[in-house]
Design a protein around this motif. Sequence first.
Motif, PDB file in Angstrom:
ATOM      1  N   ALA A  42      18.509  22.015 141.982  1.00 47.20           N
ATOM      2  CA  ALA A  42      18.509  21.180 143.195  1.00 47.20           C
ATOM      3  C   ALA A  42      17.852  21.953 144.337  1.00 47.20           C
ATOM      4  CB  ALA A  42      19.930  20.779 143.572  1.00 47.20           C
ATOM      5  N   LYS A  43      17.115  21.241 145.158  1.00 41.87           N
ATOM      6  CA  LYS A  43      16.390  21.876 146.255  1.00 41.87           C
ATOM      7  C   LYS A  43      17.321  22.344 147.371  1.00 41.87           C
ATOM      8  CE  LYS A  43      11.980  19.546 145.553  1.00 41.87           C
ATOM      9  NZ  LYS A  43      10.917  18.711 146.165  1.00 41.87           N
ATOM     10  N   ASP A  44      18.523  21.804 147.424  1.00 38.27           N
ATOM     11  CA  ASP A  44      19.439  22.202 148.489  1.00 38.27           C
ATOM     12  C   ASP A  44      20.245  23.452 148.133  1.00 38.27           C
ATOM     13  OD1 ASP A  44      20.915  21.045 146.508  1.00 38.27           O
ATOM     14  OD2 ASP A  44      22.144  19.801 147.832  1.00 38.27           O
ATOM     15  N   ARG A  45      19.998  24.025 146.953  1.00 45.31           N
ATOM     16  CA  ARG A  45      20.682  25.265 146.586  1.00 45.31           C
ATOM     17  C   ARG A  45      20.183  26.408 147.488  1.00 45.31           C
ATOM     18  NH1 ARG A  45      22.981  24.390 141.341  1.00 45.31           N
ATOM     19  NH2 ARG A  45      23.686  22.231 141.514  1.00 45.31           N
ATOM     20  N   TYR A  46      21.084  27.319 147.792  1.00 40.14           N
ATOM     21  CA  TYR A  46      20.791  28.372 148.773  1.00 40.14           C
ATOM     22  C   TYR A  46      19.615  29.250 148.335  1.00 40.14           C
ATOM     23  CZ  TYR A  46      21.784  32.129 152.121  1.00 40.14           C
ATOM     24  OH  TYR A  46      21.686  33.055 153.127  1.00 40.14           O
ATOM     25  N   LEU A  47      19.507  29.526 147.056  1.00 38.55           N
ATOM     26  CA  LEU A  47      18.465  30.418 146.552  1.00 38.55           C
ATOM     27  C   LEU A  47      17.394  29.678 145.762  1.00 38.55           C
ATOM     28  CD1 LEU A  47      20.709  33.395 145.376  1.00 38.55           C
ATOM     29  CD2 LEU A  47      19.444  33.176 147.517  1.00 38.55           C
ATOM     30  N   HIS A  48      17.218  28.391 146.061  1.00 39.81           N
ATOM     31  CA  HIS A  48      16.245  27.585 145.314  1.00 39.81           C
ATOM     32  C   HIS A  48      14.830  28.152 145.459  1.00 39.81           C
ATOM     33  CE1 HIS A  48      14.482  24.032 143.470  1.00 39.81           C
ATOM     34  NE2 HIS A  48      13.619  23.992 144.466  1.00 39.81           N
ATOM     35  N   LEU A  49      14.438  28.507 146.672  1.00 37.90           N
ATOM     36  CA  LEU A  49      13.092  29.028 146.894  1.00 37.90           C
ATOM     37  C   LEU A  49      12.894  30.373 146.194  1.00 37.90           C
ATOM     38  CD1 LEU A  49      12.484  28.122 150.655  1.00 37.90           C
ATOM     39  CD2 LEU A  49      11.588  26.976 148.621  1.00 37.90           C
ATOM     40  N   ALA A  50      13.929  31.199 146.205  1.00 40.84           N
ATOM     41  CA  ALA A  50      13.840  32.491 145.511  1.00 40.84           C
ATOM     42  C   ALA A  50      13.683  32.289 144.008  1.00 40.84           C
ATOM     43  CB  ALA A  50      15.078  33.331 145.801  1.00 40.84           C
ATOM     44  N   ALA A  51      14.396  31.311 143.456  1.00 39.74           N
ATOM     45  CA  ALA A  51      14.272  31.012 142.030  1.00 39.74           C
ATOM     46  C   ALA A  51      12.881  30.469 141.707  1.00 39.74           C
ATOM     47  CB  ALA A  51      15.346  30.010 141.614  1.00 39.74           C
ATOM     48  N   GLU A  52      12.364  29.598 142.573  1.00 38.14           N
ATOM     49  CA  GLU A  52      11.016  29.057 142.365  1.00 38.14           C
ATOM     50  C   GLU A  52       9.970  30.174 142.399  1.00 38.14           C
ATOM     51  OE1 GLU A  52      10.395  25.970 145.266  1.00 38.14           O
ATOM     52  OE2 GLU A  52      10.709  24.423 143.752  1.00 38.14           O
TER      53      GLU A  52
END
Length: 987
Positions: free
Chosen positions: A361-371
Amino acid sequence: MSKKRRREHSNVDVQLVEIYDDLAHENENIRFKAATTFLTKFSAENDRSSEQLAEAVRRLIRGLCSGRKAARLGFSITLTELLSLRWGTTRVNGDDGLRVSDLIDVLIKQTETTNKISGQEERDHQFGRLFGAEAFIKSGVLFRPHVPVENWPLVLETIYEVAKKKSWLREKCGWILYGTSQLLKDGHHDVHFAHTVIEKLSQNGLAKTPEGVAIWLKIQKDFPQIQFPGGIWRDGNPLHRKETSKLAKILKEAASAEETAGLSSEVSQKGSWTSKIHFVWSIIFAELSNNPPKNKAKTISFGEFWQQAVDEHLFAASSSEERKYWGFLLFQQLVSGVPGDFLPALFTDNFRRCLINQLRAKDRYLHLAAEKSVKSLLQRVEVEPSSAFAPLKAFSAVSLDSKFSFDQLTKTKTVERLIALADDATACRIVHELCSRLVHLDIQAEGDAIVRRQVVADQIVSLLKSRQVPDSLEEPSADVKSLISEILGDFVAYSYFSVNLSANGRQKTPSPPMAKKTQDMLKSRLITCLSYIMGRISNPAFYVYQAVDQIRLKVLDKAFQSDLDLDDLVSESVTNAWKILGQIKKKSEEDPNSKNFLEAFVLLYSLTILQVYDGEADAVSMLDELQSCYNLLAKRNNEGNQQGSEILVEVLLSLVSKTSRLFRQLAQRVFPVFASEINRNGLQSMIKVLETRENLAGQEEMFEGANEEPESFDAAMSDASDVEEVDTKNVNGVGSLSDDDDASSATGGSAEKTDPSDDEGESEDDDEELTAFNRKLAQALQTTAEDSSSDQDMNDEQMEALDPQLATYFKERKSLVTKSKKAQQKDAKETMVNFKCRVLELMEIFVKKQHLNPIALEVILPLLTVVRTTTSQLVSGKACNLVREFSKVCKGKELPKVDDTERVFRLLKEVHAEAMREASNAHAGACSQASLLLVRMLVAEDRGNLDEVANVYSGTQKAWLMDPKCRVKTSFLTDLMNWGRSARAGR
């Protein structure tokens, strides 16, 4: 006061003031110019007193304490060069008795802090002291032979004091001393200096900090002869296996009280979190990956360290988001540069779980880091395709613990993109791994095994689709060939057979056993693979024969038990077919002149045999037809070709009537080989399909009563259920790839696309409703559903009481029958639309290959008729396109020869009659193109035919003027006028 001001003004060096100002400028070029000018003024060639030099040093140190612009950068570089320039000589006391120790005292005094200054001023002074100490080290003056060694511990104590006092500066202090080791090594300085660094590190209680570990490892590497202090690390090695837990907690900066009990009380943990990972991580991983340890038994490995220090600490479920963020940063750093042998160690369980959770989910705190982690991985694989194996192996294993694949869980296309980037050799390794997982699962629940094997099978199919299949069989890629062989071999083995023993050293007994639903799914995926191969390479006969020949070989192998029992007659037909197929395959390899002819029959025989093992009812009779067809066409005479082509057309029509894309592609492969042998009877067989109505009656007519209405409603429901079960099993397969495997629309149109799964759902709903109605009737008759009859007679009152319930029951039953009829009508229409689309595709091949053949004209009128009469836009569009294609290929001298002028004129008049009927604009355009094609043929044969052509068009125009029922479009008439311009000029 005026005199005092004049005296101060006379003592100020304006140029030096400007230099100091420029040293803090944000522009690098201005800073560099100012530093050069300053060093020129204070060079040895210029006579400067010790007071002036001391003042210059003091002023530069004060500049280091300034937070203005880029002051620390400019002043630190200038101080470093000044120290090297004036105190780098062999004189013991430097210039005019100003010693290095005096300069160190100036640094300490100028950067002292008191309780009266603000917090910002204190931070500036600490930075100034640190930058000043770094300048002394980088200048090299402390390591000169003429400089007393006692100065070195003073500078070290200054740095360590800052590290203990300000934890947020400790990393910077550690980095300075880490770089000092390299400076000492490159300068070949006395080992005493390095030993003093370690000694002071231990005395100040900083050895068991991230910075201490980095310094320890660096000096241990650069100066192995040093005797390191004992009692800190086991065997003096921070990377000792038994120190791993302690090291992991130190790196996480969360050491327990027991672990820090023996250290200095002045050493505090960091008070605030930073988004940057500590430089010690890179040092440790570089040490473990680039330098083989001297004692492998005692030193922890790369994988073990990642597992314990990163996976179990940073990626643990209980870890904070900040720790997990560090973990992602470490992964991004390592996945980009770590040697390929160590790449598999990064994909540990906690990391995969955390990556999936953050990507979902994009609202996860570390979504950008995972991407960003995934992006770094893809960039690595793009540069080094062989590195795709490790992540694909790890991500595909997710399906073993879940009912979904990695891409389904994360809603990304990560695995799909990794598969596409992998090279052929890596793809082979991945296929071998996936096939092994397809056979052996660590679960026993049948339902879970079915789902997880389907996910693995889908990944195998996706991997095959990503390969660049060779266009020629003479020099196929060895890796691709091996990949295809393994996929087809395993799909055949586990879908058509029960494997009881280790066979051929590779296929093993599946655990848990393959369920019937899984075998059906694998059959579907086999069809998908063959369909993909059929559509991608110029000559797919080799691979198709290879797949089907696996069945023959395994029938003869006692380790494989076929799941289909063939009776004696069927077995005899199949055995004869295998014999003929072997002969044809051998001839195709020996006779290059007949290669296309023979390989077409290899495809036909192979896939028909496959249908027999799929349980197709008409496949056995098709084998007999193929034998007759082959025997006739192999005679190579006119009579044999005529009869053989008619049989072949019927066989191909039988194949394209199926919903599987594979058989559509088979027909499109085979038909061009025999297009020149097609006669009027064969062409009429295809035209008959186009003339058939698109409803249930038309379907019954075309398929010889395949959908005849049963005698009773129960029989109808039973038959429909049986047919649907066979279709689902043998055509559509199971699972997420059914739409791709068996797309009903020949051109990808959505309006006429058949969805068998919906039909199955409707059939199941009807069965449930019927059961409910029977239950109501049983209740009304006061009996059970199993025994609804009774020998006991009812009296009149009981019968009258039962009438309303029976009336309601039969009303509902009638409604269900109506609903079932509508579903049958819908299915029949979709079946006929798909059938017509595929026949039109065969006609298009015929027109392109045989447009000079006079019998090709016989398709024109049926095409125009179907454009007008069809209820499907898809069929109408395909027919219009075919007329347009016919007209397009017939240009210049490429026109069909007119062997019967009167026949062509009759056809022209029939086209005009068709154009006069009420229809769409598309129909009018197709009629106009067909008419002009015939006109061009007639004029090319004899220009005198223009007169009769004009009469035909004149009659059509007259009808348009006089007859209100004539619906011909004006464009039909004006198109002739446009064409006439070239005809008048004689072109």
